[in-house]
Design a protein around this motif. Structure first.
Motif, short mmCIF file in Angstrom:
data_model
loop_
_atom_site.label_atom_id
_atom_site.label_comp_id
_atom_site.label_asym_id
_atom_site.label_seq_id
_atom_site.Cartn_x
_atom_site.Cartn_y
_atom_site.Cartn_z
N ALA A 1 167.95 8.40 68.23
CA ALA A 1 168.74 9.83 68.45
C ALA A 1 170.08 9.85 68.81
O ALA A 1 170.01 8.65 69.53
N GLU A 2 171.27 10.70 68.32
CA GLU A 2 172.10 10.36 68.18
C GLU A 2 172.67 11.86 68.84
O GLU A 2 172.44 12.72 68.87
N GLU A 3 174.16 11.33 68.68
CA GLU A 3 174.89 12.48 69.86
C GLU A 3 174.56 12.83 70.93
O GLU A 3 174.39 14.23 71.33
N LEU A 4 174.51 11.38 71.46
CA LEU A 4 173.71 11.76 73.00
C LEU A 4 175.42 12.35 73.76
O LEU A 4 175.76 11.82 74.20
N THR A 5 174.67 12.94 74.51
CA THR A 5 175.40 13.56 75.66
C THR A 5 174.62 13.98 77.78
O THR A 5 173.31 14.24 77.32
N ALA A 6 174.72 14.28 77.94
CA ALA A 6 174.85 14.63 79.19
C ALA A 6 173.70 15.87 79.37
O ALA A 6 174.73 16.59 78.62
#
Length: 331
Positions: free
Chosen positions: A279-284
């Motif tokens: 899973a890429e480009e994780l954000t809140a």
């Protein structure tokens, strides 16, 4: 044009060995040489060593060999490094040389280096653009550089034509911008025997998507993209990435993207050793927008997912699994 000060470093680790943690460690190794390091996930980086030349009393090519030696000694990773005056030329130098070597293109060598290179080797020229240029006889970088700018602008458009004409002459004003690698989370499944059955591979992907989804939801994260890596019996690997329709940690959405990536590879008779999802480009999660749905099935699925997460937190991560997932993963 100034001297060579830019390194393009490709970390040539064996398939499956370059985990996000190891990649970050290799970036830290570069940061020991210069603070100007730009990550290029999943396995490369740019480094501007202009400020490090005097400190180390070495030129850029010698610093590249130092990086290669340290990466090999500390992490067993054999780097391929291009050294040039710009990111464009450094990248092309690395791709033109033998794997595991340091190749330098000095300013006085740029014209000769670019002249005979195929136009597809020029960074920014994709298959469609290469076909369009070759149709006009512009099949090498040298011919592209010699073509009138107005001709390229008619073929490709004003901005693209002007940009490619400059690149064909080795002009690349793009700076190396220090960046950290985007946050990611990964899960991997290795089959006991080389797997030929597509349905069993899809079952493993569902299990990995479910694990990733549960982990992201527990941490309050969502992913903007998903990467699939398929590893084969001959130790080669294929990696594909897909941007998700919206940032999500919803297992069905992750599994659907994984299935689409897998099916697009057309692995009819491939002997698959393992599969991995990242899973890429994780954000809140609270910062991500979500498209409202009037589909009661989607809302019901999310409520079931929340209840399953509660059961997992109380009784263990494998207390609840989606139907069709790989039961051996819980063993």
């Amino acid at each position: 044009m100034t001297g060579t000060t830019v390194l393009y470093v490709h970390f040539g680790a064996p398939a499956g060995d370059l985990t996000p943690e190891r990649y970050e460690a290799l970036l830290a190794l570069l940061a020991d040489i210069t603070p100007v390091v730009q990550s290029l996930p999943p396995d490369a980086a740019l480094a501007d060593v202009r400020g490090a030349l005097r400190y180390f009393e070495r030129d850029a090519a010698e610093l590249a060999r130092l990086v290669r030696l340290r990466a090999l000694a500390l992490y067993g990773v054999c780097c391929t490094i291009g050294v040039a005056a710009s990111p464009l030329l450094a990248r092309m130098a690395a791709q033109a040389g033998e794997p595991g070597q340091v190749r330098e293109v000095r300013p006085e060598e740029v014209a000769a280096f670019l002249d005979s290179r195929p136009v597809a080797a020029l960074h920014g020229v994709g298959p469609a653009t290469a076909r369009a240029l070759c149709a006009y006889g512009l099949d090498s970088v040298g011919r592209l550089a010699a073509a009138p700018p107005a001709t390229l602008q008619r073929i490709l458009g004003a901005a693209a034509g002007r940009r490619l004409h400059e690149r064909a002459r080795g002009i690349d004003p793009t700076p190396v911008t220090p960046t950290a690698p985007p946050r990611s989370a990964s899960a991997e499944h290795r089959f006991e025997l080389d797997e030929l059955d597509a349905e069993r591979r899809r079952s493993a992907l569902l299990t990995l998507a479910d694990e990733l989804g549960f982990r992201l939801r527990a941490e309050g994260q969502v992913a903007r993209a998903l990467t699939l890596t398929v590893r084969y019996a001959d130790r080669s690997a294929t990696t594909r990435t897909r941007t998700l329709a919206e940032p999500t940690a919803h297992t069905p959405a992750l599994a659907g993207a994984a299935y689409a990536l897998h099916d697009a590879l057309g692995l009819q008779r491939a002997r698959v050793r393992g599969v991995a999802l990242r899973a890429e480009e994780l954000t809140a999660a609270e910062l991500a927008a979500r498209q409202l749905s009037f589909d009661v099935r989607d809302e019901r699925a999310r409520r079931v997912e929340a209840a399953a997460d509660c059961a997992r937190r109380r009784f263990g991560r494998y207390a609840v699994r989606p139907a069709g997932s790989d039961p051996s993963r819980a063993a």
